[in-house]
Design a protein around this motif. Structure first.
Motif, mmCIF file in Angstrom:
data_model
loop_
_atom_site.group_PDB
_atom_site.id
_atom_site.type_symbol
_atom_site.label_atom_id
_atom_site.label_comp_id
_atom_site.label_asym_id
_atom_site.label_seq_id
_atom_site.Cartn_x
_atom_site.Cartn_y
_atom_site.Cartn_z
ATOM 1 N N SER A 55 -91.873 -31.526 -36.025
ATOM 2 C CA SER A 55 -91.050 -31.776 -37.211
ATOM 3 C C SER A 55 -89.573 -31.906 -36.844
ATOM 4 O O SER A 55 -88.853 -32.741 -37.409
ATOM 5 N N GLY A 56 -89.127 -31.083 -35.899
ATOM 6 C CA GLY A 56 -87.736 -31.162 -35.457
ATOM 7 C C GLY A 56 -87.413 -32.495 -34.822
ATOM 8 O O GLY A 56 -86.352 -33.085 -35.072
ATOM 9 N N ARG A 57 -88.325 -33.004 -34.011
ATOM 10 C CA ARG A 57 -88.118 -34.309 -33.371
ATOM 11 C C ARG A 57 -88.083 -35.426 -34.411
ATOM 12 O O ARG A 57 -87.242 -36.340 -34.342
ATOM 13 N N SER A 100 -93.751 -11.705 -41.177
ATOM 14 C CA SER A 100 -92.422 -12.314 -41.093
ATOM 15 C C SER A 100 -92.308 -13.309 -39.947
ATOM 16 O O SER A 100 -91.323 -14.056 -39.866
ATOM 17 N N LEU A 101 -93.285 -13.328 -39.048
ATOM 18 C CA LEU A 101 -93.227 -14.241 -37.901
ATOM 19 C C LEU A 101 -93.505 -15.695 -38.281
ATOM 20 O O LEU A 101 -93.123 -16.605 -37.549
ATOM 21 N N TYR A 102 -94.160 -15.913 -39.410
ATOM 22 C CA TYR A 102 -94.539 -17.279 -39.770
ATOM 23 C C TYR A 102 -93.304 -18.181 -39.903
ATOM 24 O O TYR A 102 -93.235 -19.255 -39.291
ATOM 25 N N ALA A 103 -92.347 -17.754 -40.706
ATOM 26 C CA ALA A 103 -91.151 -18.573 -40.927
ATOM 27 C C ALA A 103 -90.295 -18.667 -39.669
ATOM 28 O O ALA A 103 -89.782 -19.742 -39.326
ATOM 29 N N THR A 104 -90.132 -17.544 -38.960
ATOM 30 C CA THR A 104 -89.276 -17.551 -37.783
ATOM 31 C C THR A 104 -89.866 -18.403 -36.657
ATOM 32 O O THR A 104 -89.126 -19.097 -35.951
ATOM 33 N N CYS A 105 -91.183 -18.369 -36.490
ATOM 34 C CA CYS A 105 -91.809 -19.222 -35.475
ATOM 35 C C CYS A 105 -91.644 -20.698 -35.811
ATOM 36 O O CYS A 105 -91.470 -21.543 -34.929
ATOM 37 N N LEU A 106 -91.685 -21.012 -37.099
ATOM 38 C CA LEU A 106 -91.464 -22.399 -37.523
ATOM 39 C C LEU A 106 -90.045 -22.849 -37.181
ATOM 40 O O LEU A 106 -89.835 -23.956 -36.674
ATOM 41 N N VAL A 107 -89.065 -21.982 -37.433
ATOM 42 C CA VAL A 107 -87.658 -22.312 -37.134
ATOM 43 C C VAL A 107 -87.461 -22.461 -35.631
ATOM 44 O O VAL A 107 -86.750 -23.366 -35.175
ATOM 45 N N VAL A 108 -88.085 -21.576 -34.842
ATOM 46 C CA VAL A 108 -87.995 -21.689 -33.385
ATOM 47 C C VAL A 108 -88.545 -23.036 -32.921
ATOM 48 O O VAL A 108 -87.944 -23.721 -32.085
ATOM 49 N N GLY A 109 -89.686 -23.447 -33.476
ATOM 50 C CA GLY A 109 -90.261 -24.732 -33.106
ATOM 51 C C GLY A 109 -89.367 -25.893 -33.485
ATOM 52 O O GLY A 109 -89.188 -26.839 -32.698
ATOM 53 N N VAL A 110 -88.784 -25.850 -34.678
ATOM 54 C CA VAL A 110 -87.887 -26.926 -35.123
ATOM 55 C C VAL A 110 -86.678 -27.037 -34.202
ATOM 56 O O VAL A 110 -86.292 -28.129 -33.772
ATOM 57 N N ALA A 111 -86.056 -25.897 -33.884
ATOM 58 C CA ALA A 111 -84.878 -25.903 -33.008
ATOM 59 C C ALA A 111 -85.232 -26.412 -31.614
ATOM 60 O O ALA A 111 -84.476 -27.187 -31.007
ATOM 61 N N PHE A 112 -86.388 -25.993 -31.098
ATOM 62 C CA PHE A 112 -86.811 -26.408 -29.764
ATOM 63 C C PHE A 112 -87.101 -27.910 -29.739
ATOM 64 O O PHE A 112 -86.732 -28.613 -28.787
ATOM 65 N N GLY A 113 -87.744 -28.418 -30.773
ATOM 66 C CA GLY A 113 -88.006 -29.854 -30.838
ATOM 67 C C GLY A 113 -86.742 -30.681 -31.003
ATOM 68 O O GLY A 113 -86.586 -31.739 -30.384
#
Length: 243
Positions: A55-57, A100-113
């Motif tokens: 999604s980030g890409r 609480s990890l669901y949202a934070t893992c999504l943000v980590v993935g977006v930033a990494f992408g």
């Protein structure tokens, strides 16, 4: 150049922080789940991170298409990636519930992408096509350095220390339990993230504003373009005379 080291440092921190979460997500889940392994839950978080990365890409491509005339868009997206990763690491350092990890893992993935979708056009904008291959090859050492220093050394060291505090030896199959197993590591990552954001701001000032006009890359690029155009004109005039 200073600009290269700003890009390299920021990339190292963002990539290292992302890989720290990706490589240790199973242990994070185990620690927050009372020391119980849950492969299905771990798989869900891995999928969320992968979805966020894709999604980030895609988001970078959509934003770039919407703001074609904005030359500094790559730098702003680079800064956004750093801020998202910093915010996620701050949250991961204090959230004690597995949900609480669901949202934070999504943000980590977006930033990494976003990082890997932005780096190439950013370097192209800063250095031009002729130097892109060499510069990008050098920047590709950043995730390796980040993975080694952040994902492996920082997280592994503090995880083992906390595990020993809980009376579990290094050879024990028992897992470290509680947010404290990774809290110190995420606090350090948050500090590094703030430094990465500062680096992106300094890069913006040097390259896209008049704050450092004396040695701004944009000024140097304009001079190089003028010299190239002048050289082509002289070459064309010489060729016409010869004909």
């Amino acid at each position: 150049t200073v600009e290269f080291w700003l890009v390299f440092t920021t990339t190292t921190i963002i990539a290292g922080s992302g890989l720290a979460v990706i490589n240790n997500v199973a242990q994070i889940v185990e620690a927050l789940n009372g020391g119980k392994k849950d492969a299905s839950t771990t798989g869900v978080f891995v999928t969320i991170i992968a979805t966020g990365s894709a999604s980030g890409r895609l988001a970078v491509g959509a934003i770039a298409s919407a703001f074609k005339s904005k030359r500094h868009k790559w730098q702003l997206l680079f800064c956004t990636s750093a801020m998202l990763m910093t915010g996620a690491c701050c949250c991961l350092g204090w959230f004690t519930q597995l949900g609480s990890l669901y949202a934070t893992c999504l943000v980590v993935g977006v930033a990494f992408g976003m990082l890997w979708a932005v780096v190439v056009p950013l370097l192209l904008d800063l250095y031009g096509m002729s130097e892109l291959a060499g510069i990008y090859s050098a920047v590709n050492f950043a995730p390796m350095l980040g993975s080694l220093c952040i994902a492996t050394y920082i997280f592994g060291t503090f995880y083992d220390i906390e595990k020993q505090h809980q009376g579990k030896g290094d050879d024990s199959d028992e897992a470290c339990v509680g947010i404290q197993c990774f809290q110190t590591g995420f606090i350090i990552l948050s500090g590094l993230g703030i430094f990465a954001v500062a680096c992106t701001y300094l890069l913006y000032c040097r390259c896209y504003t008049t704050a450092c006009r004396g040695d701004s890359l944009i000024m140097l690029q304009e001079q190089q373009r003028r010299q190239q155009i002048h050289g082509e004109e002289e070459g064309g005039g010489g060729g016409g005379g010869g004909g």
